[in-house]
Design a protein around this motif. Structure first.
Motif, PDB file in Angstrom:
ATOM      1  N   ALA A   2       0.830  -1.201   0.000  1.00  0.00           N
ATOM      2  CA  ALA A   2       0.000   0.000   0.000  1.00  0.00           C
ATOM      3  C   ALA A   2       0.868   1.256   0.000  1.00  0.00           C
ATOM      4  O   ALA A   2       0.566   2.222  -0.713  1.00  0.00           O
ATOM      5  N   ALA A   3       1.940   1.254   0.769  1.00  0.00           N
ATOM      6  CA  ALA A   3       2.838   2.410   0.798  1.00  0.00           C
ATOM      7  C   ALA A   3       3.498   2.626  -0.560  1.00  0.00           C
ATOM      8  O   ALA A   3       3.625   3.765  -1.027  1.00  0.00           O
ATOM      9  N   LEU A   8       2.298   1.709  -3.488  1.00  0.00           N
ATOM     10  CA  LEU A   8       1.259   2.168  -4.404  1.00  0.00           C
ATOM     11  C   LEU A   8       0.958   3.651  -4.186  1.00  0.00           C
ATOM     12  O   LEU A   8       0.889   4.429  -5.141  1.00  0.00           O
ATOM     13  N   LEU A   9       0.792   4.047  -2.934  1.00  0.00           N
ATOM     14  CA  LEU A   9       0.472   5.437  -2.635  1.00  0.00           C
ATOM     15  C   LEU A   9       1.622   6.389  -2.962  1.00  0.00           C
ATOM     16  O   LEU A   9       1.386   7.537  -3.317  1.00  0.00           O
ATOM     17  N   SER A  10       2.856   5.909  -2.891  1.00  0.00           N
ATOM     18  CA  SER A  10       3.979   6.780  -3.222  1.00  0.00           C
ATOM     19  C   SER A  10       4.080   7.038  -4.722  1.00  0.00           C
ATOM     20  O   SER A  10       4.681   8.021  -5.139  1.00  0.00           O
ATOM     21  N   LYS A  11       3.472   6.182  -5.540  1.00  0.00           N
ATOM     22  CA  LYS A  11       3.526   6.338  -6.990  1.00  0.00           C
ATOM     23  C   LYS A  11       2.338   7.103  -7.555  1.00  0.00           C
ATOM     24  O   LYS A  11       2.347   7.483  -8.724  1.00  0.00           O
ATOM     25  N   VAL A  12       1.331   7.361  -6.767  1.00  0.00           N
ATOM     26  CA  VAL A  12       0.129   8.037  -7.250  1.00  0.00           C
ATOM     27  C   VAL A  12       0.431   9.430  -7.803  1.00  0.00           C
ATOM     28  O   VAL A  12      -0.043   9.764  -8.888  1.00  0.00           O
TER      29      VAL A  12
END
Length: 51
Positions: A24-25, A27-31
């Motif tokens: 999740a971290a 994924l969220l860092s690539k948003v």
């Protein structure tokens, strides 16, 4: 159910939770990069500026 089984289940649960949190971290860092790339694609599609 003995203590060995309980211990292994607890370790597996924490391992799975750690894996999910790590994914999740990531994924969220690539948003933000994905959003910026999408904006560039839309600007290019519409014939916008190159910079």
């Amino acid at each position: 159910m003995d203590w060995d089984t309980v211990t292994l289940l607890v370790l597996a649960a924490f391992g799975l939770a750690g894996l999910i949190l790590t994914m999740a971290a990531e994924l969220l860092s690539k948003v933000p990069a994905v959003i910026e790339a999408w904006r560039r694609v839309r600007a290019t599609w519409r014939g916008g500026d190159d910079g």
